[in-house]
Design an enzyme around this catalytic site. Sequence first.
Site, PDB file in Angstrom:
ATOM      1  CG  ASP A  69      -1.968  -1.068   1.175  1.00 18.98           C
ATOM      2  OD1 ASP A  69      -2.041  -1.784   0.139  1.00 18.98           O
ATOM      3  OD2 ASP A  69      -2.711  -1.226   2.163  1.00 18.98           O
ATOM      4  CE1 TYR A 161      -0.590  15.686 -14.745  1.00 18.17           C
ATOM      5  CE2 TYR A 161       0.167  16.826 -16.707  1.00 18.17           C
ATOM      6  CZ  TYR A 161       0.141  15.695 -15.912  1.00 18.17           C
ATOM      7  OH  TYR A 161       0.844  14.576 -16.302  1.00 18.17           O
ATOM      8  CE  LYS A 165       2.974  14.983 -13.726  1.00 24.35           C
ATOM      9  NZ  LYS A 165       3.536  13.774 -13.063  1.00 24.35           N
TER      10      LYS A 165
HETATM   11  N1  NAP Z   1      -0.702  10.055 -19.929  1.00 19.96           N
HETATM   12  C1  NAP Z   1      -0.049  11.160 -20.275  1.00 19.96           C
HETATM   13  O1  NAP Z   1      -0.351  11.819 -21.313  1.00 19.96           O
HETATM   14  C2  NAP Z   1       1.117  11.633 -19.451  1.00 19.96           C
HETATM   15  C3  NAP Z   1       1.975  12.585 -20.032  1.00 19.96           C
HETATM   16  C4  NAP Z   1       3.051  13.060 -19.266  1.00 19.96           C
HETATM   17  C5  NAP Z   1       3.242  12.602 -17.986  1.00 19.96           C
HETATM   18  N2  NAP Z   1       2.380  11.676 -17.456  1.00 19.96           N
HETATM   19  C6  NAP Z   1       2.623  11.273 -16.087  1.00 19.96           C
HETATM   20  O2  NAP Z   1       3.015   9.904 -16.076  1.00 19.96           O
HETATM   21  C7  NAP Z   1       2.600   9.295 -14.843  1.00 19.96           C
HETATM   22  C8  NAP Z   1       1.798   8.049 -15.142  1.00 19.96           C
HETATM   23  O3  NAP Z   1       0.667   8.436 -15.908  1.00 19.96           O
HETATM   24  P1  NAP Z   1      -0.269   7.380 -16.674  1.00 19.96           P
HETATM   25  O4  NAP Z   1      -0.603   8.021 -17.983  1.00 19.96           O
HETATM   26  O5  NAP Z   1       0.319   6.032 -16.655  1.00 19.96           O
HETATM   27  O6  NAP Z   1      -1.564   7.510 -15.787  1.00 19.96           O
HETATM   28  P2  NAP Z   1      -2.548   6.434 -15.124  1.00 19.96           P
HETATM   29  O7  NAP Z   1      -2.552   5.168 -15.891  1.00 19.96           O
HETATM   30  O8  NAP Z   1      -3.822   7.171 -14.919  1.00 19.96           O
HETATM   31  O9  NAP Z   1      -1.868   6.152 -13.711  1.00 19.96           O
HETATM   32  C9  NAP Z   1      -1.882   7.088 -12.690  1.00 19.96           C
HETATM   33  C10 NAP Z   1      -1.379   6.395 -11.439  1.00 19.96           C
HETATM   34  O10 NAP Z   1      -1.338   7.334 -10.359  1.00 19.96           O
HETATM   35  C11 NAP Z   1      -1.874   6.674  -9.221  1.00 19.96           C
HETATM   36  N3  NAP Z   1      -2.330   7.634  -8.234  1.00 19.96           N
HETATM   37  C12 NAP Z   1      -3.109   8.723  -8.416  1.00 19.96           C
HETATM   38  N4  NAP Z   1      -3.315   9.354  -7.252  1.00 19.96           N
HETATM   39  C13 NAP Z   1      -2.647   8.640  -6.301  1.00 19.96           C
HETATM   40  C14 NAP Z   1      -2.484   8.780  -4.907  1.00 19.96           C
HETATM   41  N5  NAP Z   1      -3.060   9.791  -4.230  1.00 19.96           N
HETATM   42  N6  NAP Z   1      -1.738   7.872  -4.243  1.00 19.96           N
HETATM   43  C15 NAP Z   1      -1.167   6.841  -4.904  1.00 19.96           C
HETATM   44  N7  NAP Z   1      -1.292   6.644  -6.231  1.00 19.96           N
HETATM   45  C16 NAP Z   1      -2.030   7.538  -6.926  1.00 19.96           C
HETATM   46  C17 NAP Z   1      -2.986   5.837  -9.792  1.00 19.96           C
HETATM   47  O11 NAP Z   1      -3.400   4.870  -8.848  1.00 19.96           O
HETATM   48  P3  NAP Z   1      -4.948   4.355  -8.708  1.00 19.96           P
HETATM   49  O12 NAP Z   1      -5.086   3.211  -9.656  1.00 19.96           O
HETATM   50  O13 NAP Z   1      -5.056   3.981  -7.291  1.00 19.96           O
HETATM   51  O14 NAP Z   1      -5.837   5.526  -9.093  1.00 19.96           O
HETATM   52  C18 NAP Z   1      -2.259   5.241 -10.990  1.00 19.96           C
HETATM   53  O15 NAP Z   1      -1.435   4.190 -10.575  1.00 19.96           O
HETATM   54  C19 NAP Z   1       1.808  10.371 -14.074  1.00 19.96           C
HETATM   55  O16 NAP Z   1       2.657  11.029 -13.162  1.00 19.96           O
HETATM   56  C20 NAP Z   1       1.410  11.334 -15.170  1.00 19.96           C
HETATM   57  O17 NAP Z   1       1.191  12.640 -14.662  1.00 19.96           O
HETATM   58  C21 NAP Z   1       1.335  11.173 -18.170  1.00 19.96           C
END
Ligand code: NAP
Length: 255
Positions: A69, A161, A165
């Site tokens: 966790d 956001y 970042k």
């Molecule tokens: N997708 C994009 O376009 C993009 C672009 C640039 C950067 N990023 C960054 O890359 C990273 C991964 O993104 P992704 O696209 O793979 O998103 P994702 O699939 O939505 O995953 C987000 C993750 O964050 C976790 N999370 C959110 N709030 C949390 C909290 N309070 N405590 C613990 N875990 C938490 C979620 O867990 P739960 O399952 O419990 O909700 C999930 O594991 C993020 O930091 C995102 O900002 C994404």
Amino acid sequence: MLDALGSPQSLLVLGASSDIAQATVAAVAARGRLNRVVLAGRPGERRDAAEASARALPGMSGAAITAVDFEASDSTSHSSFVDAVFDAGEVDVALVAFGVLPDAATVADPSAAANVVTANFTGAVSALTAISARMRGQGHGVIVVLSSVAGERPRRSNYLYGATKAGLDAFATGLGDSLHGSGVSVVVVRPGFVRTKMTHGMDAAPLAVGPDEVAQAIVTSLRGPSRTVWVPRPMRPVMSLLRHLPRTVFRRLPI
Ligand SMILES: NC(=O)c1ccc[n+]([C@@H]2O[C@H](COP(=O)([O-])OP(=O)(O)OC[C@H]3O[C@@H](n4cnc5c(N)ncnc54)[C@H](OP(=O)(O)O)[C@@H]3O)[C@@H](O)[C@H]2O)c1
């Protein structure tokens, strides 16, 4: 320890259910050296599914996989959480992949907006501080931090956001430089639009990629000193151009 090709034996993931994290776990497992994987995240179906997917990966047969966790917003728990993970064994690579992309209602609500900062920035600062201290103690390790191009220049459509970042990116970059010579490096990853559940239902931006492309960029950047990685690479000149546009022009762009 990483081997000569940059393949780790142990991996800690914060944000286990993240699509980018899951793609990265698969890419690292494909290198065939993993013997320990700690999947940290909020308990529930998404983390359970990520754990099941990890167990099914071809390169994972010899690895001990544990789900634990982790709540990003609970900074007071991060020291003991990180100590428990490192007391159980060394960590070669730590991937910080948790994050939330707020919707318009969240941005407009003072308390909800602050919660986004707590999860994306404050929680990352405390977790990174604890992880980097333990990695410094073991004398080696790589910390991979998911930043975003959104932090390079916050847009009017995405400024909350982007602000989180920008803060995270600045902290992780400075942390990496502070660790120079310690054997520990920090890789700051700045993806553009990635097709994951975070962006589901949104129109893909130019230069959009899938999570596997981010994962490949991560695994090829594990060797060497602290650095910044743009995904895809052309995001670097694009964002450099956008960063230097006058505000009167930038605020009119449909982005
Ligand atoms: N997708 C994009 O376009 C993009 C672009 C640039 C950067 N990023 C960054 O890359 C990273 C991964 O993104 P992704 O696209 O793979 O998103 P994702 O699939 O939505 O995953 C987000 C993750 O964050 C976790 N999370 C959110 N709030 C949390 C909290 N309070 N405590 C613990 N875990 C938490 C979620 O867990 P739960 O399952 O419990 O909700 C999930 O594991 C993020 O930091 C995102 O900002 C994404």
